[in-house]
Design a protein around this motif. Structure first.
Motif, PDB file in Angstrom:
ATOM      1  N   ASN A  80       0.828  -1.219   0.000  1.00 62.49           N
ATOM      2  CA  ASN A  80       0.000   0.000   0.000  1.00 62.49           C
ATOM      3  C   ASN A  80       0.856   1.261   0.000  1.00 62.49           C
ATOM      4  O   ASN A  80       0.360   2.351   0.290  1.00 62.49           O
ATOM      5  CB  ASN A  80      -0.924   0.004   1.224  1.00 62.49           C
ATOM      6  N   TYR A  82       1.644   3.464  -1.959  1.00 66.11           N
ATOM      7  CA  TYR A  82       1.217   3.917  -3.281  1.00 66.11           C
ATOM      8  C   TYR A  82       2.130   4.979  -3.906  1.00 66.11           C
ATOM      9  O   TYR A  82       2.338   4.985  -5.116  1.00 66.11           O
ATOM     10  CB  TYR A  82      -0.211   4.459  -3.210  1.00 66.11           C
ATOM     11  N   GLY A 216     -10.878  -1.823  -5.076  1.00 64.27           N
ATOM     12  CA  GLY A 216     -10.339  -0.651  -5.754  1.00 64.27           C
ATOM     13  C   GLY A 216     -11.390   0.259  -6.345  1.00 64.27           C
ATOM     14  O   GLY A 216     -11.061   1.206  -7.060  1.00 64.27           O
ATOM     15  N   HIS A 241      -7.469   4.445   1.683  1.00 62.19           N
ATOM     16  CA  HIS A 241      -6.832   4.057   0.414  1.00 62.19           C
ATOM     17  C   HIS A 241      -7.007   5.115  -0.673  1.00 62.19           C
ATOM     18  O   HIS A 241      -6.546   4.912  -1.802  1.00 62.19           O
ATOM     19  CB  HIS A 241      -7.401   2.721  -0.066  1.00 62.19           C
ATOM     20  N   THR A 245      -4.055   8.585  -3.923  1.00 65.01           N
ATOM     21  CA  THR A 245      -4.384   7.840  -5.145  1.00 65.01           C
ATOM     22  C   THR A 245      -5.512   8.466  -5.958  1.00 65.01           C
ATOM     23  O   THR A 245      -5.606   8.203  -7.157  1.00 65.01           O
ATOM     24  CB  THR A 245      -4.777   6.388  -4.817  1.00 65.01           C
ATOM     25  N   GLY A 333      -1.975   2.910 -12.639  1.00 63.82           N
ATOM     26  CA  GLY A 333      -3.239   2.214 -12.391  1.00 63.82           C
ATOM     27  C   GLY A 333      -4.091   2.120 -13.643  1.00 63.82           C
ATOM     28  O   GLY A 333      -4.647   1.056 -13.953  1.00 63.82           O
ATOM     29  N   THR A 350     -12.859  -1.649 -10.367  1.00 64.80           N
ATOM     30  CA  THR A 350     -11.786  -0.795  -9.886  1.00 64.80           C
ATOM     31  C   THR A 350     -11.573   0.438 -10.761  1.00 64.80           C
ATOM     32  O   THR A 350     -11.672   0.370 -11.989  1.00 64.80           O
ATOM     33  CB  THR A 350     -10.457  -1.566  -9.779  1.00 64.80           C
ATOM     34  N   ILE A 354      -5.441   0.105  -7.063  1.00 59.23           N
ATOM     35  CA  ILE A 354      -5.756  -1.201  -6.485  1.00 59.23           C
ATOM     36  C   ILE A 354      -6.500  -1.983  -7.558  1.00 59.23           C
ATOM     37  O   ILE A 354      -7.614  -1.612  -7.941  1.00 59.23           O
ATOM     38  CB  ILE A 354      -6.637  -1.076  -5.239  1.00 59.23           C
ATOM     39  N   ARG A 395      -5.086  -9.564  -5.068  1.00 58.79           N
ATOM     40  CA  ARG A 395      -5.115  -8.099  -4.991  1.00 58.79           C
ATOM     41  C   ARG A 395      -3.750  -7.585  -5.418  1.00 58.79           C
ATOM     42  O   ARG A 395      -2.735  -7.880  -4.790  1.00 58.79           O
ATOM     43  CB  ARG A 395      -5.430  -7.645  -3.574  1.00 58.79           C
ATOM     44  N   SER A 397      -1.500  -4.083  -6.326  1.00 61.00           N
ATOM     45  CA  SER A 397      -1.496  -2.635  -6.107  1.00 61.00           C
ATOM     46  C   SER A 397      -0.161  -2.090  -6.574  1.00 61.00           C
ATOM     47  O   SER A 397       0.856  -2.795  -6.562  1.00 61.00           O
ATOM     48  CB  SER A 397      -1.746  -2.310  -4.636  1.00 61.00           C
TER      49      SER A 397
END
Length: 425
Positions: A80, A82, A216, A241, A245, A333, A350, A354, A395, A397
């Motif tokens: 995480n 990010y 996500g 989260h 992001t 992403g 999503t 994520i 998952r 990320s």
């Protein structure tokens, strides 16, 4: 006898049996001896023997985009972190300086002897960064939800919770003196139905994740706000989260939608984009003053270490000074989402860095996870109860400091190994 990757040959009957016991001894009736029902719980032992246990894997070094596990360098797609700030020189220097100045612990709660100058500086900076009147920091992000919800959901108040909200929200509602009800995930019509069924005299606190940690996907805040306003409900958004992001400058879900009115409190954490550990809530000062003095999880817990607070403070400064990080993680992403969908993967709804790969079968998920790790890619296997049964997934990320070459290599491996496991055609 073992396979080429060092794991024992797979007995699918045993594997399915082990994985189907995922609910564990908690589902079995207790006896007079509270330990008795745990004796036959063999899931962990069986999964490890099969080389299919994806949890509590010791990470020797985590550099951000890459890590070292069991002596091998892997591409880290299960973090995480990010914005890639956990190894930023400014963050490390700030934590080191605070450690030397304040020591490793304040050895007491915020209420008594645990509030340092740096805690208050961080609260002011969070409020300014996110555009709120005030902020309050807690020892963990999990605790931040416990503090907010347990302090606000008193007798005569009902917490209205999205079915896919984080576990800390559910636990906070259980701790609170008021009631709680659920509504279907991101289903605004069902939220309205639930609110409409509550007695008119009942206080209403709607609680949603801004970005959902497993899927996500993003909460439809404008529609949720409109429903809350019609029913005079207050709205709490857990943006753990979302910070870093989504939204302008990575300031979260309200910014993403360009709204502020109708969102009453934002909860967040330092353990993701802010490269530290701890949590916070931000909102009207008078509400936070109440939480500050009546939230038992905060009053009776030791304060966050000053070094952690200093690291988070430095991370916010890095985000403001290096806006490319937010832009970059959004771009990565988007690229991954497009590529995986084009390859035929089910990645759900999503809209963020994520990106779940939804597989369904626990066994297939574990096998795909193992194969990816053996091929140098670390992901997170997600099974019941983190997702509904039949929705097991990997998952993935992404980090702002992943290179284009790393992303391209990961996508190639995903496609190659998913075809091998018949996850895609």
């Amino acid at each position: 006898m073992t396979t080429a990757d060092g794991a024992p040959p797979l007995n699918e009957e045993i594997a399915n049996l082990a994985l189907n016991e995922i609910e564990g001894p908690q589902s079995r009736p207790p006896s007079a001896d509270v330990f008795e029902r745990f004796k036959d719980f063999r899931l962990v032992e069986q999964a490890r023997a099969l080389g299919l246990y994806p949890f509590f894997l010791p990470i020797e070094v985590n550099e951000g985009p890459e890590a070292i596990i069991d002596g091998k360098r892997v591409l880290m797609l299960g973090s995480n972190n990010y914005l890639g700030l956990t190894r930023h020189p400014k963050v490390l220097a700030a934590a080191k300086e605070a450690l030397e100045r304040y020591g490793p612990s304040m050895t007491g709660s915020r209420l008594l002897n645990g509030t340092s100058v740096i805690h208050e500086q961080l609260e002011e900076r969070i409020a300014s960064f996110l555009g709120w009147e005030a902020a309050l920091i807690c020892t963990t992000g999990y605790q931040a939800n416990l503090c907010v919800i347990s302090a606000l959901v008193d007798r005569g108040v009902t917490a209205v919770i999205d079915k896919m909200d984080h576990a800390s929200i559910y636990d906070a509602a259980a701790l609170a003196l008021g009631e709680s009800v659920r509504f279907r995930h991101n289903d605004v019509a069902h939220l309205e139905e639930v609110l409409g069924e509550l007695p008119e005299s009942t206080g209403r606190l709607v609680i949603v994740d801004g970005v959902y940690s497993m899927g996500g996907d993003i909460a439809p805040l404008p529609e949720i706000v409109a429903v809350c306003q019609r029913y005079k409900a207050r709205l709490v958004v857990d943006d753990a989260h979302a910070i870093g992001t989504v939204g302008e400058r990575g300031t979260g879900t309200p910014s993403h939608f360009g709204i502020r009115e109708g969102v009453d409190i934002v909860v967040g954490t330092f353990s993701k984009s802010l490269a530290s550990v701890g949590g916070f809530c931000a909102g009207p000062k008078y509400v936070l003053e109440h939480i500050k003095h009546f939230a038992r999880p905060m009053i009776f817990t030791a304060a966050p270490p000053p070094a952690s607070a200093a690291a988070a403070l430095a991370a916010i400064e890095c985000i403001e000074e290096e806006p490319w990080r937010v832009v970059r993680v959004k771009e990565i992403g988007a690229r991954v989402r497009v590529a995986l969908r084009e390859m035929g993967f089910n990645i759900g709804a999503t809209e963020t860095p994520i990106v779940p790969i939804i597989i369904g079968s626990e066994l297939k998920t574990a096998l795909f996870w193992r194969d990816l790790l053996n091929n140098g890619i670390y992901t997170n296997a997600v099974v019941v109860p983190a997702v509904p049964r039949g929705q097991s997934s990997l998952r993935t990320s992404y980090v702002a400091t992943h290179s284009d070459e790393q992303i391209e290599s990961a996508l190639e491996r995903f496609g190659e190994l998913a075809r091998k496991h018949r996850i895609i055609d």
